[in-house]
Design an enzyme around this catalytic site. Structure first.
Site, PDB file in Angstrom:
ATOM      1  N   TYR A 142       1.153  -0.946   0.252  1.00 50.44           N
ATOM      2  CA  TYR A 142       0.614  -0.287  -0.090  1.00 50.44           C
ATOM      3  C   TYR A 142       0.833   1.024  -0.064  1.00 50.44           C
ATOM      4  O   TYR A 142       0.712   2.031  -1.064  1.00 50.44           O
ATOM      5  CB  TYR A 142      -1.277   0.204   1.229  1.00 50.44           C
ATOM      6  N   ARG A 276       1.358  -7.691  11.649  1.00 47.30           N
ATOM      7  CA  ARG A 276       1.289  -8.387   9.954  1.00 47.30           C
ATOM      8  C   ARG A 276       2.353  -7.536   9.322  1.00 47.30           C
ATOM      9  O   ARG A 276       3.257  -6.369   9.677  1.00 47.30           O
ATOM     10  CB  ARG A 276      -0.340  -7.407   9.488  1.00 47.30           C
ATOM     11  N   GLY A 278       4.371  -5.129   6.675  1.00 50.72           N
ATOM     12  CA  GLY A 278       4.169  -3.382   6.170  1.00 50.72           C
ATOM     13  C   GLY A 278       4.113  -2.936   6.768  1.00 50.72           C
ATOM     14  O   GLY A 278       3.749  -1.819   7.365  1.00 50.72           O
TER      15      GLY A 278
END
Ligand SMILES: NC(=O)c1ccc[n+]([C@@H]2O[C@H](COP(=O)([O-])OP(=O)(O)OC[C@H]3O[C@@H](n4cnc5c(N)ncnc54)[C@H](O)[C@@H]3O)[C@@H](O)[C@H]2O)c1
Length: 317
Positions: A142, A276, A278
């Site tokens: 992202y 998680r 990232g």
């Protein structure tokens, strides 16, 4: 003077607040949103609404059909988790969609584009608070797509071969929170997620040890920054951090939310899971650049913003 502004993502959290303010200031607003995470219920009265996708040139053609004075490009895939689950969709929406929007701005001679970038662009900066001069080495998919999109916007803004320049501004927003943030979407916005959990009397899910921290900025302050920047030539070509310069740990957010909803803050049940991919450890914004350039100052403290958000959440549940 009344201007005509396209707000992409205007059926979502940030975009709907932006559209509402622009309407209140007397402008004409067009919203383009595909309702993937937004809802038509968020579209403010008075806005022209087009259900469509920023990946689809035909949908953008409808949104750009009448002359526009500015585009607030806010539509995006906003979840780090989903960027790892479906990287090609994240790439297509955040990069492809943004390139589409910039190309339509050029084709239609739109003079002004403002873009919703993200603090995830920084990755793991060596020092905090992080300023805009810090090298961006995003560590989530992202963050990569947000940063790539930001670069497309600014490389377009720097073009000298255009008959009519496109003046651009990007905001590396930290954790934006406030009314209309989804309380039921486990992929987005930790404040909304925790408020939803506590209101529904569910345990909160914490990924990692809970000591990771974020800089929470209230939605009205974000809207103030965008609207001020839109009107200011000093913002042309600029990238601004939007935070309040304070870190709050995930544990602190759980405790604040539980206490504000009348529970024992230490006792609210928590489930821990692995960090998680990232995830960033600590993030706080240096907001000196936007302070000096635009005189912007966050007005809403963390405590006040949480209280307002909880008052809204209670009224909707
Ligand atoms: N909320 C934050 O803390 C934060 C921080 C940094 C950046 N951002 C960025 O700000 C923007 C808005 O985030 P938000 O928190 O309001 O999330 P949101 O999910 O509420 O808003 C995104 C909106 O974009 C729409 N959308 C998604 N894909 C689309 C597409 N292909 N075509 C048209 N519309 C599409 C969604 O339906 C939704 O209404 C996003 O681009 C996000 O990456 C958010």
């Amino acid at each position: 003077m009344t201007k005509r502004v396209l707000v992409t993502g205007g059926a979502g959290f940030i975009g709907s607040h932006m559209a509402q303010r622009l309407l209140a200031l007397g402008h004409d607003v067009v919203i383009l949103d595909n309702e993937s995470t937004g809802s038509v219920d968020n579209v403010p009265a008075g806005a022209a609404y087009i259900k469509g996708d920023v990946r689809e040139p035909a949908d953008l053609a409808r949104a750009f059909a009448q002359p526009l004075d500015a585009v607030f490009h806010i539509a995006g895939q906003a979840s780090t988790v989903r960027s790892f689950d479906d990287p090609l969709a994240d790439l297509a929406i955040n990069v492809g969609g943004t390139v589409n929007v910039t190309q339509h701005c050029l084709a239609h001679g739109v003079p002004r584009l403002l873009f919703a970038s993200s603090m995830t662009a920084y990755g793991h900066p060596a020092g905090l608070p992080v300023d805009e001069e810090t090298a961006c080495v995003p560590v989530s998919y992202y963050g990569i797509t947000k940063y790539a999109a930001e670069r497309y916007v600014h490389a377009t803004g720097a073009r000298t071969d255009l008959a009519r320049p496109l003046h651009v501004t990007s905001f590396r927003m930290f954790n934006v929170y406030g009314p209309r943030q989804r309380l039921d979407n486990p992929y987005q916005g930790v404040m909304g997620i925790f408020i939803g959990n506590v209101l529904r009397e569910e345990p909160v899910n914490i990924f990692g040890d809970g000591e990771q921290s974020r800089d929470f900025v209230y939605i009205d302050d974000v809207v103030n920054a965008w609207v001020t920047a839109w009107q200011s030539p000093a913002a042309h070509g600029q990238v601004f951090n939007l935070g309040i310069g304070q870190g709050h740990s995930v544990h602190a957010v759980v405790q604040t939310v539980a206490a504000a909803l009348g529970h024992d803050p230490a006792a609210w049940p928590r489930r821990y899971g692995p960090e998680r991919p990232g995830d960033q450890r600590h993030m706080t914004a240096d907001i000196g650049h936007i302070r000096r350039t635009l005189g912007w100052e966050p007005q809403v403290s963390f405590a006040e913003g949480v209280a307002r958000t909880i008052a809204w959440a209670r009224s909707t549940n």
